[in-house]
Enzyme design. Structure first.
Site, short mmCIF file in Angstrom:
data_model
loop_
_atom_site.label_atom_id
_atom_site.label_comp_id
_atom_site.label_asym_id
_atom_site.label_seq_id
_atom_site.Cartn_x
_atom_site.Cartn_y
_atom_site.Cartn_z
CG HIS B 206 -2.03 -1.10 1.03
ND1 HIS B 206 -2.84 -1.51 2.07
CD2 HIS B 206 -2.40 -1.86 -0.04
CE1 HIS B 206 -3.64 -2.47 1.64
NE2 HIS B 206 -3.40 -2.70 0.38
CG ASP B 302 -1.80 0.17 4.97
OD1 ASP B 302 -1.77 -0.82 5.72
OD2 ASP B 302 -2.64 0.33 4.07
#
Lengths: 389, 389
Positions: B206, B302
């Site tokens: 990500h 993230d």
């Protein structure tokens, strides 16, 4: 300019890329004797056939060269000015190769030095034990916008109005500017190599936008506008931080640094409240495409020879450079190259163990007086000591 | 599965986003009593009107909910299992809000925990002084692929075959798996929360690709294939280094970590000698578009809840994570947020000052015996000491 003076001054141009070919041909057209050196033969083949280089664009004509050679000794023998036009990644090797053949009073100009070019060059010459009185200097940018457009043929798009240059030690800059003026009245004296080195704007505009557009560069082969599409608000936010770190490092070294925003304003007249706006308002950037690969000078030259030395100056001055460091680290991961090791660290620049004041002394006077060891703690350090650089 | 057991087990689902709505409706359709909580009213408005959520796709039908509420106390009162489905950035706040109302033997499952979710949750509960015997656990990934497609209407695209889960302390994982099995036989026991936390593959896929495609995301509003176009060889080279750092950190903590390459092979059957090849050969990634902004969970969740804790584990274990650090730094510069401060550091995870062995003790047994201070240097440290966590 004066034809008699011209006959007296001989140039060597080291590096036969776009820039070196343009400069060599233009100098020859101006009437100077010019030698052109390149490490590999293949760039010289066509030029040797014709005996020179055709120019078109802002300057046109045929520049006949004196020597066209892969022998550095032959190239620099008896010249007055050695114009080095290779990528900064080549400076180290050229310094090593040229050192044994340098002659008294020769002037070396790195076009441009990126960050720390002249310091590194001087440090390598010193390490080779050569004691000739040469002047090492660096330009802040390259004077021509140009491209090789055919065999022995270069197009000059434009010639800059003003290029800053500094010698090390700085009191010799005047001599460099004077000597260059017969060919290039555009060269102006900067305060010191710290000023030319820390106003390296390529450090801001090249590595981070290339990294942050890497997949797009690879999947489109650079088929997008590098500045206009590639510097989006998010990317501008990152390069603003990088620019701020550079300016903090410069200020800590007592150097006036121009911000990227100011630079866009005075170079292109670009208006904008933010770096993003100013870039979007820069007409010169419209249509300018991205490089077609991430294995490009924007990274392999600007990371080790611009960002690593700026970060290293930061270490010396106690200024953290976390965003610059992150670009260096990510470029290293992308290219599988340790740019921290490859680049111009304080050690390679001959600055290891020096204070900010000692660095000033080095760039202004050419040598540093290191106080002698063994002085009792707390005792004022006298002026006596060893001269080390 | 058995209807009598179902009537006995009550769920709270905390967070009415895509995932929470799918889970709440599906559990209700299976016959369980389900409360749905959301912090803000606006996500609950349509659901309150209909009294539940319509499902389509892999599961279809209407899931009637018991309580639909913005009151955490009401949501979790007398339920057996609290399924938390908010972004990991919400875990801290939920832990603080829920702590005073937790009841003995309640099971909390973070869906998923990202990295260090259960540790952080436990640490916050502890700090609030709550001494109820609850079980805190984290799933390694989210069981549904789903999306809200209309008012009180969710489409479930697929349900995973297997999801690893671990409780802290690890000997209670068996109880969590057993309790969940009536609804979700897919949950399997991982060795410990270190295993679920360090096999967080989102940390790899990500943040870095989003950063390295940021200008393209902003100028095209994500109109390109995130994996296929966005993970070019240069980007793959960076994420391979990030993955290698994660695995080194895991190994130093004596945790088996699956590489991203292995994960692609066993999850999608993707073949390839490099991460780049395996991603290009992943059919599930074909056509999958990028996010339409860089202000997206791929970064704002993230980075602080996956990369910062992995880097922090690295610090404890003495494993450098330079490329992960560079992503955290660059994301911070891009978002004008200090993700190092915002994220799950060793301190927030309750690990400050612990050794690797003590971390193992904490995740396996739920508490750490700290040897008493003042023991003479060099003397063997006994088992006596203070229990701190």
């Amino acid at each position: 300019m004066n034809a008699e003076i011209r006959e007296d001054i001989k140039f060597a141009v080291v590096g036969a890329g776009n820039g070196g070919c343009a400069m060599a041909a233009h100098l020859a057209l101006m009437g100077f004797k010019v030698n052109l050196y390149n490490r590999s033969e293949y760039r010289l083949k066509d030029i040797k056939k014709t005996g020179g280089i055709h120019l078109e664009g802002a300057v046109s004509g045929f520049g006949r060269l004196d020597k066209i050679t892969t022998d550095i000794e032959e190239a620099i023998r008896d010249v007055d000015i050695i114009m080095i036009t290779t990528p900064a990644t080549g400076h180290r090797n050229i310094a090593k190769m040229a050192a044994p053949f340098l002659q008294e009073d020769q002037i070396i100009v790195l076009n441009p030095g990126r960050t720390g070019g002249a310091l590194e060059f001087k440090n390598i010459i010193k390490q080779t034990g050569v004691r000739k009185e040469v002047i090492i200097s660096e330009a802040q940018t390259f004077i021509y916008a140009c491209r090789i457009v055919g065999p022995a043929r270069v197009k000059i798009f434009s010639i800059k109005d003003r290029v800053d240059v500094a010698a090390i030690p700085a009191y010799k800059t005047r001599k460099v500017v004077e000597k260059l003026s017969c060919a290039y009245p555009q060269f102006h004296a900067a305060e010191s190599v710290l000023e030319t080195s820390l106003n390296n704007i390529g450090a801001i505009f090249h590595p981070a936008p290339t990294l942050l557009n890497s997949a797009r560069i690879e999947t489109t082969e650079g088929d997008f506008q590098y500045y206009i599409d590639g510097i989006s608000p998010a990317v501008a936010s990152v390069i603003e931080k990088i620019d701020r770190e550079r300016i903090k490092v410069a200020n800590a070294l007592k150097v006036k640094a121009v911000s990227a925003l100011e630079w866009l304003k005075f170079t292109y007249g670009s208006e904008g409240n933010s770096l993003y706006e100013a870039i979007q308002n820069t007409k010169a950037y419209k249509g300018l495409k991205a490089p077609d690969t991430v294995h490009v000078r924007y990274i392999f030259e600007d990371v080790p020879e611009s960002l690593v030395p700026i970060a290293s100056f930061g270490r010396i001055a106690g200024v953290p450079t976390p965003v610059i460091d992150s670009v260096i680290e990510m470029a290293s991961a992308m290219h599988n190259i340790n740019y921290w090791e490859k680049g111009r660290t304080a050690e390679k620049l001959g600055l290891k163990g020096l204070s900010v004041d000692q660095i000033h002394q080095l760039v202004l006077e050419g040598e540093v007086v290191i106080p002698q060891r063994g002085i009792a703690e707390g005792e004022a350090q006298g002026a006596e000591g060893d001269v080390v650089a």
